[in-house]
Each structure stands twice: as C-alpha cells, then as structure tokens.
Design a protein around this motif. Structure first.
Motif, PDB file in Angstrom:
ATOM      1  N   THR A  33      21.972  21.532  38.780  1.00  0.00           N
ATOM      2  CA  THR A  33      22.620  22.022  37.563  1.00  0.00           C
ATOM      3  C   THR A  33      22.848  20.902  36.570  1.00  0.00           C
ATOM      4  O   THR A  33      23.012  21.140  35.399  1.00  0.00           O
ATOM      5  CB  THR A  33      23.964  22.661  37.890  1.00  0.00           C
ATOM      6  OG1 THR A  33      24.696  21.763  38.695  1.00  0.00           O
ATOM      7  CG2 THR A  33      23.793  23.961  38.608  1.00  0.00           C
ATOM      8  N   ARG A  56      11.980  23.037  36.795  1.00  0.00           N
ATOM      9  CA  ARG A  56      11.561  24.383  37.194  1.00  0.00           C
ATOM     10  C   ARG A  56      10.266  24.751  36.486  1.00  0.00           C
ATOM     11  O   ARG A  56       9.451  25.510  36.993  1.00  0.00           O
ATOM     12  CB  ARG A  56      12.658  25.388  36.841  1.00  0.00           C
ATOM     13  CG  ARG A  56      13.897  25.234  37.685  1.00  0.00           C
ATOM     14  CD  ARG A  56      14.982  26.144  37.223  1.00  0.00           C
ATOM     15  NE  ARG A  56      15.501  25.750  35.915  1.00  0.00           N
ATOM     16  CZ  ARG A  56      16.371  26.445  35.208  1.00  0.00           C
ATOM     17  NH1 ARG A  56      16.817  27.586  35.677  1.00  0.00           N
ATOM     18  NH2 ARG A  56      16.795  26.036  34.042  1.00  0.00           N
ATOM     19  N   TYR A  72       9.568  29.499  41.378  1.00  0.00           N
ATOM     20  CA  TYR A  72       9.921  29.554  39.956  1.00  0.00           C
ATOM     21  C   TYR A  72       8.749  29.938  39.038  1.00  0.00           C
ATOM     22  O   TYR A  72       8.975  30.627  38.043  1.00  0.00           O
ATOM     23  CB  TYR A  72      10.536  28.233  39.503  1.00  0.00           C
ATOM     24  CG  TYR A  72      11.993  28.121  39.838  1.00  0.00           C
ATOM     25  CD1 TYR A  72      12.929  28.948  39.226  1.00  0.00           C
ATOM     26  CD2 TYR A  72      12.457  27.211  40.775  1.00  0.00           C
ATOM     27  CE1 TYR A  72      14.268  28.861  39.540  1.00  0.00           C
ATOM     28  CE2 TYR A  72      13.794  27.111  41.086  1.00  0.00           C
ATOM     29  CZ  TYR A  72      14.690  27.941  40.462  1.00  0.00           C
ATOM     30  OH  TYR A  72      16.019  27.864  40.772  1.00  0.00           O
ATOM     31  N   ASN A  93      22.620  24.264  45.103  1.00  0.00           N
ATOM     32  CA  ASN A  93      21.512  23.471  44.585  1.00  0.00           C
ATOM     33  C   ASN A  93      21.315  22.203  45.398  1.00  0.00           C
ATOM     34  O   ASN A  93      20.188  21.747  45.575  1.00  0.00           O
ATOM     35  CB  ASN A  93      21.784  23.111  43.124  1.00  0.00           C
ATOM     36  CG  ASN A  93      21.893  24.332  42.259  1.00  0.00           C
ATOM     37  OD1 ASN A  93      22.839  25.102  42.393  1.00  0.00           O
ATOM     38  ND2 ASN A  93      20.937  24.545  41.398  1.00  0.00           N
ATOM     39  N   GLU A 143      21.620  28.613  28.884  1.00  0.00           N
ATOM     40  CA  GLU A 143      21.053  28.600  30.241  1.00  0.00           C
ATOM     41  C   GLU A 143      21.675  29.666  31.130  1.00  0.00           C
ATOM     42  O   GLU A 143      21.041  30.143  32.072  1.00  0.00           O
ATOM     43  CB  GLU A 143      21.236  27.219  30.879  1.00  0.00           C
ATOM     44  CG  GLU A 143      20.056  26.323  30.629  1.00  0.00           C
ATOM     45  CD  GLU A 143      20.164  25.003  31.340  1.00  0.00           C
ATOM     46  OE1 GLU A 143      20.893  24.931  32.337  1.00  0.00           O
ATOM     47  OE2 GLU A 143      19.515  24.066  30.883  1.00  0.00           O
ATOM     48  N   ARG A 157      24.045  27.972  39.373  1.00  0.00           N
ATOM     49  CA  ARG A 157      23.908  27.297  38.081  1.00  0.00           C
ATOM     50  C   ARG A 157      24.820  27.971  37.046  1.00  0.00           C
ATOM     51  O   ARG A 157      25.487  27.294  36.265  1.00  0.00           O
ATOM     52  CB  ARG A 157      22.441  27.368  37.610  1.00  0.00           C
ATOM     53  CG  ARG A 157      22.119  26.426  36.467  1.00  0.00           C
ATOM     54  CD  ARG A 157      20.692  26.608  36.023  1.00  0.00           C
ATOM     55  NE  ARG A 157      19.755  26.485  37.130  1.00  0.00           N
ATOM     56  CZ  ARG A 157      19.293  25.327  37.581  1.00  0.00           C
ATOM     57  NH1 ARG A 157      19.664  24.217  37.024  1.00  0.00           N
ATOM     58  NH2 ARG A 157      18.446  25.293  38.584  1.00  0.00           N
ATOM     59  N   GLU A 189      20.319  29.894  41.220  1.00  0.00           N
ATOM     60  CA  GLU A 189      20.552  30.274  39.816  1.00  0.00           C
ATOM     61  C   GLU A 189      21.956  30.827  39.620  1.00  0.00           C
ATOM     62  O   GLU A 189      22.593  30.565  38.604  1.00  0.00           O
ATOM     63  CB  GLU A 189      19.501  31.286  39.352  1.00  0.00           C
ATOM     64  CG  GLU A 189      18.097  30.703  39.250  1.00  0.00           C
ATOM     65  CD  GLU A 189      18.046  29.438  38.429  1.00  0.00           C
ATOM     66  OE1 GLU A 189      18.621  29.395  37.342  1.00  0.00           O
ATOM     67  OE2 GLU A 189      17.438  28.453  38.900  1.00  0.00           O
ATOM     68  N   SER A 191      19.373  31.946  33.377  1.00  0.00           N
ATOM     69  CA  SER A 191      19.525  32.004  34.828  1.00  0.00           C
ATOM     70  C   SER A 191      19.736  33.437  35.272  1.00  0.00           C
ATOM     71  O   SER A 191      19.185  33.867  36.295  1.00  0.00           O
ATOM     72  CB  SER A 191      20.715  31.161  35.272  1.00  0.00           C
ATOM     73  OG  SER A 191      20.421  29.808  35.096  1.00  0.00           O
TER      74      SER A 191
END
Lengths: 174, 365
Positions: free
Chosen positions: B305, B230, B238, B73, B263, B106, B103, B267
C-alpha cells in the motif's frame, strides 16, 4: 464562495448527529466473536490429545511449554501444558497443526491482566489432572504386555519415542 | 543589526502526529524549517533476524507486524518470495482470494491515511468517518481469518482457509457502499477550503527528486510517474483485471491525497472483478510441511500500500532462511522528508510527514 465547503461538511455532521448511531455501549452490550476468531485462552480437549507435541514444535515463538508422561502401557499423556499468552502471536499455527483437533480458542477477548505473571496460562484443568491420575493408576494396575517384536521390525519410524520411560520435556529450540 | 542564529527543535518521539515513534530533528530559522532529519529506530524489533531464526512458514506471522495497517500485503509479498524460491505453484482460486484481500487491505490502509491526515490538520472529525468505514473491512477480515489485525491469512502456498459462504455477499455489500463513503469524504474534507489551502502547493517534489529518493507507491505517482507494480510487473492475477493507475500532476500534498483517494475506487473495482471471476478449486498448494527450498536467492517485489515492498531471501538449503532483507517502502519514502520540509513552516512538517504515510513498524522493521 469561500466557506461553501465548510457548510457542506457541517451538513454531513448534522445529518449524522440525527442519524443512526455507529457505536454501542460496550460493557453492557457485547459482540459475539466469529467462528474462526483467534484470541482468548487456549483450551484443550484432554481426552482427544495424543501428546504428540506438534503444537509446541509449530509455535514460532515458543509460547507453548508442555511436559509429557508415559504410562505403564507406553501411552503418552500430557502432564502439564502452559500457554504463555505474553509470548503468543495468536497466529493459529498450533491449532491448525493439531492432528486430533484437540486445541481451540475459548474466544474470550477480555484477557488483559494487571500483572505479567497472570499471562502464563495453565491450560490443563483440575479435572484433566484427576483424569490423568486415574489413567496412570489404571495402566499401572493392569499393564498390557508389550507387543512381541516381529521378525523384521520396521526401523526408526515404527519405534515411537514413547519407548522412553522417563518424562520428556520439549526443549526450546536454539 | 541584531544577530540571529538557527536552533534545533526535537520533534517526537512521543508526538501524536508522528504515527508511532519517530523523532525528527528540525533545524529552524524562526518558524521556517531549514533542515529536517528523521531519526529512526525507536520501534526496531529486528524482524529480519527473527525471520532468519524461524522456518519459512513460521516467519509469516512476523511479516504481519511490519506494516500493521496492511498486513495482508506484507503476507502476500513474503509468501510470493518464498514460493518463488521453493518453486511452489499456487492454485488459481488462492491467487484470486489473495488479490481480493490485498486490495481490501489497500482500501483500509488508505482510509487510515485519509483519517490521520485529517487528524493532523486538526479536522478530528474526518478521522472518525474513515475509521467507521474501515471497520467494515476489518469485519470482513475477521470473518475469513479470525483476526482484525495481524491477519496471517495469506500463507506460503495459498491461503489459510477457504472463504466462508457469506463472504461474497457481505463483500459486495461493502463495495456498493464505496461510492457512498468516498462522496462523504469528498464533501467533508476535499471541499473544505482550509483542507485545500493546507495541502495545495505544499511540500512539492519534482519527478526527478522523487526518483532520486527512490520513492515508490502513491508518493511517486503523485509526481506524475505512473509506476505501479501491479501494471509494470503484472504479478499474480492482476493482468486479468481492468483498473487505472491514478497519477497526480504537481507532486504536492494535495496530489498525494488525491492519488490515494482515487485508488480506493480503483481497488474496489479490482475486488469486484475478482469476486466475479473467482474460480473454484483448492486454496492451498501441496508441498512438504518442512519446507526446504533449494540453495539460491530471490528478490520478489509486490505493490504494497505504501510502495514497492520487496523481500530478498537467501536460502542455504535448510529449513530456515540464511538471510532475509526487506525493502520497506516507508523507510525509503521517509528519506524525502527533508526535501519536503525545507522552506516550509513547522506546521507543514507534520502534514508532510503525514502525506508520505509512513508506518513506523515498517520503517524501523
């Protein structure tokens, strides 16, 4: 019911206790590294190297120090090549920047040392050094005549920096 | 009538629950916290200055070391900023690969969060489960870029190399396991009464307080504000994916945990869609090797994140940036530690710290 969550949690633990192991005995069993694994010692295919110094220029942290020597035929060779593993970020920029694909990692991941000094890795082997000596003497024995300059020589780009007879060392950038 | 007075307790910097090297000055009245002051700087490496003394492309591996749990990220944020500055168009395939990597990272980062939160609460077993599953993501990263940390895979102009042919299959195999292991975490941790009692209603923040502290990421979403870049900015590819932004209700530690927990599933949904729609084509844009962006400045933000990760870069037209400033979400979220600790016990300060999920590499930069 209070304690139900605890029992469910313990159930998972018990299931895993009798289940398959997620670990293995490391020093006896070893992993094989993936194809692109970045780590270990830097190795150089000496015969492929054209001593262009791009790896040292690309390096973000000046981990590569090299010396270049020019033979009687005005061809550049590496004289020494030192990789400071303590400075290295293992970012792979040197290997990707290498035009003749001479650089690679040896994928040995057990590289920890007792002393800081041991992290300075001489990339050139004795074999490479004897090869260099051989090439240098051969070139000195039968030098090819320098190319006759053409009527309209190309400026700058055509003149290789190898024209300098003296050794050149890459200086760390400020 | 005996006189009592407050006293200062110094927690850290070498404390196992501080996830690195953070010192917190706790002003205590008995066991009760009156004030908590985080003292930072023990892991300062001057990354902003290091970036200013390297070329744009050489700077990318240093961003790995900001938030070393979610390096992809960070690479993504920095590369987007440089691309915006230099006007580089990234190929579609590279954008999809970047989203997949971001992702996956994340998920890995939230697994570290769940594991370390459990560990801080005394449930050391929980940590082992999440770290076991995180290994699978690290193996995927190892496959594509050759490193398990500090990936340096997302580059300026695209990604370092194309995905290996076996990646899609292995990634799908991992995604199929996501419901399995999230259920396991739920049974192991979320159902546990001790776990719930330690988190529910503790370190509550109102949306106003969270906004006043400029918190971002899962921490602000836990208070009920659906702020996710996002969705809000819709950067990269996205907007093409269907996913939800999980929000909490009470803004307590339990919600912070729940938001991150959900999440993971979201993700995984994004990764699955990105794998389905992965276009063919090049993975690297064409641009001169010695990148010299035109004079100007840019602030580019992405959803890291831990919150809004922003890179402010000033170019003076040379090969090196004139100034780089990094808006690190961990650093800014940390400022809420005081509000989250006041009135609670010493044991809760450790949980509050863990629930913010800061990473000291990013806080001190």
């Amino acid at each position: 019911m209070f304690g139900k969550g605890l029992i469910t949690g313990m159930g998972i633990t018990i299931r895993h206790f009798f289940g398959k192991k997620a670990t293995f005995c490391y020093p006896e069993e070893k992993l094989t590294m993936t194809e692109h694994f970045r780590g270990g010692h830097l190795t150089i295919d000496y015969k492929k190297c054209i001593a262009c110094q791009l790896c040292a220029i690309q390096c973000p942290n000046q981990a590569i120090k090299l010396k270049v020597v020019t033979d009687a035929n005005r061809k550049r060779h590496l004289e020494s090549y030192v990789h400071s593993m303590g400075r290295c970020l293992y970012c792979d920029l040197c290997i990707e920047g290498c035009a003749p694909h001479a650089l690679s990692w040896d994928k040995d991941y057990e590289i920890s040392t007792w002393h800081k000094e041991d992290l300075v890795h001489q990339v050139m082997t004795d074999e490479d050094r004897s090869y260099l000596a051989e090439v240098m003497t051969q070139a000195a024995a039968n030098p090819t005549p320098p190319p006759v300059p053409k009527a309209a020589p190309k400026p700058a780009a055509a003149a290789p920096p190898a024209a300098k007879p003296a050794d050149t060392e890459v200086k760390p950038r400020e | 009538m005996p006189q009592t007075e407050t006293y200062i307790l110094n927690m850290g910097p070498q404390h196992p629950s501080t996830h690195g090297v953070l010192r917190v000055n706790l002003e205590l009245d008995g066991e009760k916290i009156l004030r908590a002051t985080p003292m930072m700087g023990y892991l300062h490496r001057g990354i902003e200055k290091l970036l200013e003394s390297r070329t744009y492309i050489q700077g990318v591996p240093y961003t790995d070391r900001l938030d070393y749990v979610s390096s992809m990220n960070n690479n993504f944020g920095y590369c987007r900023a440089v691309e915006e500055l230099a006007g580089i168009e990234v190929p579609a395939r590279a954008e999809y690969i970047r989203v997949i990597m971001a992702e996956l990272n994340r998920i890995a980062s939230h697994q570290v969060f769940i594991g370390s939160l459990a560990n801080d609460l005394g449930a050391s077993t929980g940590m082992l489960y999440t770290f076991r599953d995180r290994e699978e993501i690290l193996d995927l990263f190892d496959l594509v870029c050759g490193a398990r940390m500090t990936f340096h895979y997302i580059r300026v102009g695209g990604v370092a190399r194309n995905l290996p042919p076996e990646f899609a299959e292995k990634c799908r195999k991992f995604l199929d396991r996501v419901p399995e292991f999230t259920e396991e975490y739920a049974n192991l941790l979320m159902g546990n009464e001790i776990f719930q009692r330690r988190l529910k209603g503790v370190s509550r923040l109102t949306p106003e307080q969270a906004l006043a502290h400029n918190m971002t990421g899962p921490n602000i979403r836990a208070t009920g504000i659906p702020f996710d870049l996002r969705k809000v900015d819709g950067y990269s590819v996205y907007p093409q994916f269907a996913f939800e932004v999980p929000v909490g209700e009470n803004g307590d530690n339990w919600d912070r945990f729940r938001v991150r927990f959900r999440e993971i599933t979201e993700s995984a949904r994004i990764v699955r869609q990105a794998l389905e729609g992965l276009p063919e084509g090049p993975v690297m844009a064409k641009f001169p090797k010695m990148l010299k962006p035109p004079k100007g400045e840019v602030f580019s933000r992405t959803e890291g994140t831990r919150g809004e990760l922003g890179f402010y870069i000033v170019s003076d037209g040379t090969a090196k940036p004139y100034r780089v400033h990094i808006r690190r979400p961990s650093f800014i979220n940390m400022q809420a530690l005081d509000d989250m600790c006041r009135g609670y016990l010493i044991g809760d300060s450790v949980v509050a710290f863990s629930a913010i999920d800061p990473l000291m590499g990013e806080v001190d930069c």
